[in-house]
Design an enzyme around this catalytic site. Structure first.
Site, PDB file in Angstrom:
ATOM      1  N   ASN A 461       0.843  -1.193   0.000  1.00 43.67           N
ATOM      2  CA  ASN A 461       0.000   0.000   0.000  1.00 43.67           C
ATOM      3  C   ASN A 461       0.883   1.250   0.000  1.00 43.67           C
ATOM      4  O   ASN A 461       1.598   1.507   0.968  1.00 43.67           O
ATOM      5  CB  ASN A 461      -0.901   0.026   1.233  1.00 43.67           C
ATOM      6  CG  ASN A 461      -1.659   1.341   1.353  1.00 43.67           C
ATOM      7  OD1 ASN A 461      -2.622   1.579   0.651  1.00 43.67           O
ATOM      8  ND2 ASN A 461      -1.198   2.237   2.233  1.00 43.67           N
ATOM      9  N   GLU A 462       0.858   1.981  -1.104  1.00 39.40           N
ATOM     10  CA  GLU A 462       1.410   3.336  -1.249  1.00 39.40           C
ATOM     11  C   GLU A 462       2.931   3.447  -1.160  1.00 39.40           C
ATOM     12  O   GLU A 462       3.463   4.559  -1.185  1.00 39.40           O
ATOM     13  CB  GLU A 462       0.746   4.298  -0.247  1.00 39.40           C
ATOM     14  CG  GLU A 462      -0.733   4.457  -0.491  1.00 39.40           C
ATOM     15  CD  GLU A 462      -1.415   5.513   0.364  1.00 39.40           C
ATOM     16  OE1 GLU A 462      -2.513   5.951  -0.009  1.00 39.40           O
ATOM     17  OE2 GLU A 462      -0.853   5.891   1.412  1.00 39.40           O
ATOM     18  N   CYS A 463       3.654   2.332  -1.082  1.00 42.73           N
ATOM     19  CA  CYS A 463       5.119   2.433  -0.961  1.00 42.73           C
ATOM     20  C   CYS A 463       5.748   2.958  -2.247  1.00 42.73           C
ATOM     21  O   CYS A 463       6.724   3.718  -2.198  1.00 42.73           O
ATOM     22  CB  CYS A 463       5.707   1.076  -0.582  1.00 42.73           C
ATOM     23  SG  CYS A 463       5.067   0.428   0.980  1.00 42.73           S
ATOM     24  N   SER A 516      -0.108  -0.323  -4.690  1.00 45.48           N
ATOM     25  CA  SER A 516      -1.344   0.433  -4.907  1.00 45.48           C
ATOM     26  C   SER A 516      -1.164   1.806  -4.269  1.00 45.48           C
ATOM     27  O   SER A 516      -0.889   1.885  -3.074  1.00 45.48           O
ATOM     28  CB  SER A 516      -2.551  -0.272  -4.285  1.00 45.48           C
ATOM     29  OG  SER A 516      -3.737   0.450  -4.535  1.00 45.48           O
ATOM     30  N   HIS A 533      -4.931   6.508  -5.936  1.00 42.50           N
ATOM     31  CA  HIS A 533      -5.463   6.943  -4.650  1.00 42.50           C
ATOM     32  C   HIS A 533      -5.670   8.448  -4.753  1.00 42.50           C
ATOM     33  O   HIS A 533      -4.704   9.201  -4.882  1.00 42.50           O
ATOM     34  CB  HIS A 533      -4.484   6.634  -3.508  1.00 42.50           C
ATOM     35  CG  HIS A 533      -4.298   5.170  -3.257  1.00 42.50           C
ATOM     36  ND1 HIS A 533      -3.601   4.691  -2.163  1.00 42.50           N
ATOM     37  CD2 HIS A 533      -4.723   4.071  -3.929  1.00 42.50           C
ATOM     38  CE1 HIS A 533      -3.597   3.361  -2.197  1.00 42.50           C
ATOM     39  NE2 HIS A 533      -4.270   2.967  -3.265  1.00 42.50           N
TER      40      HIS A 533
END
Length: 865
Positions: A461-463, A516, A533
């Site tokens: 997630n978002e890395c 993501s 996102h």
């Protein structure tokens, strides 16, 4: 046939035939060790009763050593717990039947996290990963009578601080609340393979747990056992399902002849079988078979969620040595990520059909995971299915969920976007840790790969965005280019080498997505490739109407905050002094800090008039959140097929808190969840006025067949006068988004002011059996001239509750009904009542009618100014 064990035969109640006795001997025996546990602080002497599965915090609560960490400010005084080591212990006896088996193993489904396991004072395991399963051979260490099992849990903080201190740089961990934990800026969460949210998040407390968080059991077996069965769906269509049964068998010796078969349990039809010889150790074999005209598994809203029961039997010397049954939905599922004229697509194709993903992001349901019950899991998944969701994204800072979660998603047609457990951080992924991560991935991919619901595996997630778009790469490069190179190599090895290799090897037909959001390997996300996102509304402070302009191929995150409703707030903040959004208690239950509360307040006063008190503020904040996410969902669905997915943040909470959730910690639906149910229906009717002054009504259909209907569009004064009404017979194409009505707004208004009217659009389909209605306002809510409303009620008993009929003289916006803190649920809430009309609501409650009459609270938006 081997001669049966006579002692076992005498002990068994299933001795009616020699065959039954032999079958009982052959099958593996399992005993869960969930009784007689005690625990203590390692450096102290007092033992207390413990619950297994459980964690130290819940055991401390049960023994009244600490109070509820979720109540008021209690979390602050719990930060000593994670600095201590803890010891759990039990004793157990094994039956003669189990002791006589050739192989006896101890199986831990989950140990949180750094745990040394001792059996009769012999160390048999050093566990170091919350997400892995551990299996240990224990027969050589067992006693004939009492056996002592002891588990020493090391403080994850004490274990990992030295790792942090040894480095010349820090790993980014943007949500690790190390300061709240009293360890200053030492963000040690990245060193432990443990749920990231335990260390705090911008919606969660810092409560770093230890304990036996999943079941532990003893398993005893002879000769051979089934280690794993993978029902691998190589190709599936409506005519034929081509399947490969990939089977792992563990044997304790060479076995000249064994039989393996796969049977469709419901019909008893043997689908595949063969005789094999087994070598000592792990044996892998494949059984191909096919099913003609299979019953396909569909996601929620598109068809039946049919599940086959495939039973795999291992037979040795005419005895069933082991058997496993897997519930499997047969389906073709692909993620289509291909270039097109606009960039690169990103959508689910199920059984050859493009599916618009409608859903939410999911986090763990509690900080103390073992206390989430099966009933809570069922409610949580049903609360998704019942608002027409077809996808949940399991976010990477929590856990790979319990088996029951995926079983329920299979049953109710909820596709699962499965993150690996990495979020908003960088990790020292090399050497032993990278191998630990690889084994964790293997464990969980193998455990979950038979579930029809699994749509894709995502690296984190978002890395990726954090590295390229949040400035992390630049910071390391500025600090020391060597650090940047080290960390980027670890990043690349983790997400672009190790994890995709595991997915390819163990679930070859599954799709792997590196992060993501993600668009490309050499940069951050964007609005025309992959998923996005979108946080410019909220974090970026942009107005809610920006949802109507922003585009993405797939919105995998966006959201808007609200507080829980007043009755929920009173459970954790019961004192009147707490009833201010900036009170110390309310701020402690707002992990976004004062900034987040200021955002709520700013957005609310920008969109609505000033609420009259704290309770009114909470109610209006719910309507604000609901309106915001409704705006986003409708915009995303109108933009189909450019956009093919909308997953709002978030479905649920892990404790009582102000957050982006549409359901609060206690399971109460906020306005957003009720609005979602209408916005996610199979057909959406969405009126909108564009910047050129045209009023349009767009109709979006997820149906797989076209249909006809009658569209009625009305412009109505808030006091009830109909200014204009338009009727159209329309054709709605399958899987489409089309504008089916448009008119100059000025003409529709017929001289009336925008502030005095609303647009009501209703589509009747299926020969009038289904109505899809929507109300649309031409100005901000604070500019709408809502008249005073008089709402009357009548209550009639029905099964399990009451039917409440509400009548209103004028337009009543966002009518909210409540029954105090009683355990009640509602067929609808936060609904509009048209002028001179009525709405019927079913209230399911244990309250008697006379109490409900007194307790029923009814408010509308104009009441709360």
């Amino acid at each position: 046939m081997k001669k049966p064990n006579l002692n076992l035969k005498r002990a068994s109640v299933l001795t009616s035939t020699l065959l039954c006795s032999a079958l009982l001997i052959a099958a593996p025996l399992r005993r869960e060790l969930n009784e007689g546990w005690k625990f203590k602080q390692a450096r102290l002497n007092n033992w207390y009763p413990a619950t297994v599965p459980g964690v130290v915090h819940t055991d401390l609560m049960d023994n009244k050593i600490i109070e509820d960490p979720f109540f008021r400010l209690n979390e602050r005084s719990m930060q000593w717990i994670d600095k201590e080591d803890w010891v759990y212990q039990t004793t157990f006896h094994l039956t003669p039947e189990m002791m006589e088996r050739q192989n006896i193993e101890l199986v831990f489904k989950g140990l949180d996290t750094y745990a040394d396991v001792y059996l009769n004072e012999k160390k048999i395991l050093e566990a170091n990963n919350m997400f892995r399963e551990w299996r240990v051979v224990i027969k050589p260490h067992l006693e004939a009578g009492e056996n002592v099992l002891k588990i020493y849990f090391h403080s994850p903080i004490k274990v990992d601080i030295p790792k942090c201190d040894a480095l010349p740089y820090q790993y980014e961990a943007s949500n690790d609340q190390s300061e709240n934990g009293g360890v200053f800026n030492k963000k040690v969460s990245v060193f432990a393979r443990k749920a990231g949210y335990h260390y705090g998040w911008d919606w969660g407390p810092r409560l770093v747990t230890s304990g036996i968080w999943r079941p532990v059991y003893v398993e005893a077996w002879d000769d051979a056992r089934l280690n794993d069965v993978f029902i691998r769906q190589q190709e599936v269509n409506k005519n034929c399902a081509t399947i490969l049964g990939e089977i792992e068998i563990l044997a304790d010796k060479e076995i000249e002849k064994a039989n393996i078969s796969i049977t469709e349990a419901s019909s008893g039809r043997v689908l595949a079988g063969q005789s094999v010889s087994l070598k000592k150790g792990m044996n892998k074999m494949s059984l191909p078979f096919s099913i003609r005209n299979p019953k396909l598994w569909w996601s929620n809203g598109l068809g039946e969620q049919y599940l086959y029961d495939f039973r795999t039997d291992l037979t040795i010397d005419n005895r069933t040595a082991d058997t496993q049954t897997k519930k499997v939905g047969l389906r073709s599922l692909k993620i289509i990520n291909q270039p097109d004229k606009d960039g690169k697509t990103f959508y689910v194709e199920l059984n050859g059909v493009p599916v618009f993903a409608k859903g939410a992001n999911y986090i763990p349901q509690d900080n103390f995971l073992p206390r989430v019950t099966r009933e809570q899991y069922e409610k949580t998944i049903l609360d998704a299915a019942n608002v027409h969701m077809n996808m949940l994204r399991i976010w990477g800072g929590g856990i790979y969920e319990e088996d029951v979660f995926y079983e329920l998603c299979d049953r109710y047609g909820i596709l699962v976007w499965q993150d690996f457990m990495f979020a908003c951080s960088l990790y020292p992924a090399e050497g032993e840790l990278l191998e630990n991560i690889r084994q964790e991935a293997i464990d969980n991919v193998k455990r979950l790969r038979n579930h029809a619901c699994i749509a894709l595996w995502c690296g984190n997630n978002e890395c990726n965005d954090a590295w390229f778009n949040w400035g992390w790469q630049k910071r390391y490069k500025k600090q020391n280019p060597e650090y940047e190179q080290i960390i980027w190599k670890q990043f690349n090895d983790q997400y672009n080498v190790t994890l995709p290799q595991v997915v390819k090897e163990y679930a070859p037909e599954s799709f792997y997505w590196p992060s993501s959001p993600f668009a490309r390997y050499d940069g951050g996300s964007d609005d025309h490739n992959g998923d996005r996102h979108y946080w410019e509304v909220w974090h970026g402070k942009k107005p809610i109407e920006m949802y109507n302009k922003e585009r993405s191929r797939f919105f995998s995150e966006y959201g808007f905050q609200s507080f829980p409703e007043f009755e929920s707030v009173k459970r954790y903040a019961p004192c009147e002094e707490d009833w201010n959004i900036y009170s110390e208690v309310m701020m402690s239950h707002q992990r976004g800090g004062a900034h987040a509360n200021e955002l709520i307040e700013t957005y609310l006063l920008n969109e609505y008039r000033k609420p009259r008190d704290f309770e009114a503020f909470l109610y209006m904040n719910h309507v604000l959140q609901g309106d915001a996410i409704k705006t986003a969902i409708e915009a995303h669905r109108r933009d189909m097929p450019y956009c093919m997915g909308t997953l709002f943040w978030q479905h649920n909470d892990c404790w009582p808190v102000a957050s982006w959730a549409s359901r609060d910690y206690y399971g109460r639906w906020k306005a957003q969840h009720y609005f979602t149910r209408k916005a996610y229906r199979d057909i959406l009717v969405s009126p909108i006025a564009d910047e050129s002054g045209i009023l349009k009504v767009q109709v979006v259909s997820d149906r797989l067949k076209s249909c006809g209907g009658k569209l009625e569009v009305s412009v109505i004064k808030l006091t009830g006068e109909v200014l204009n009404q338009y009727n159209r017979n329309v054709k709605i194409d399958a899987n489409s988004s089309r504008t089916l009505f448009s008119i100059p707004l000025e003409e529709a208004l017929n001289g009336a002011r925008k502030e005095d009217v609303f647009v009501h659009a209703v589509l009747s389909t299926d020969k009038g059996k289904n109505d899809y209605a929507n109300n649309y306002f031409l100005v901000k809510q604070k500019e709408v001239n809502y008249p005073h409303v008089m709402i009357t009620k009548s209550i009639q008993p029905i099964e399990d509750g009451f039917e409440v009929t509400l009548n209103s003289d004028n337009f009543a916006r966002a009518v909210f009904i409540a029954t105090g803190d009683a355990n009640s649920s509602f067929s609808d809430n936060y609904f509009d009542i048209l002028p001179g009309s009525s709405v019927k609501v079913e209230v399911y409650t244990d309250l008697p009618q006379n109490v409900l009459e007194k307790q029923l609270k009814i408010v509308s938006l104009s009441d709360e100014y």
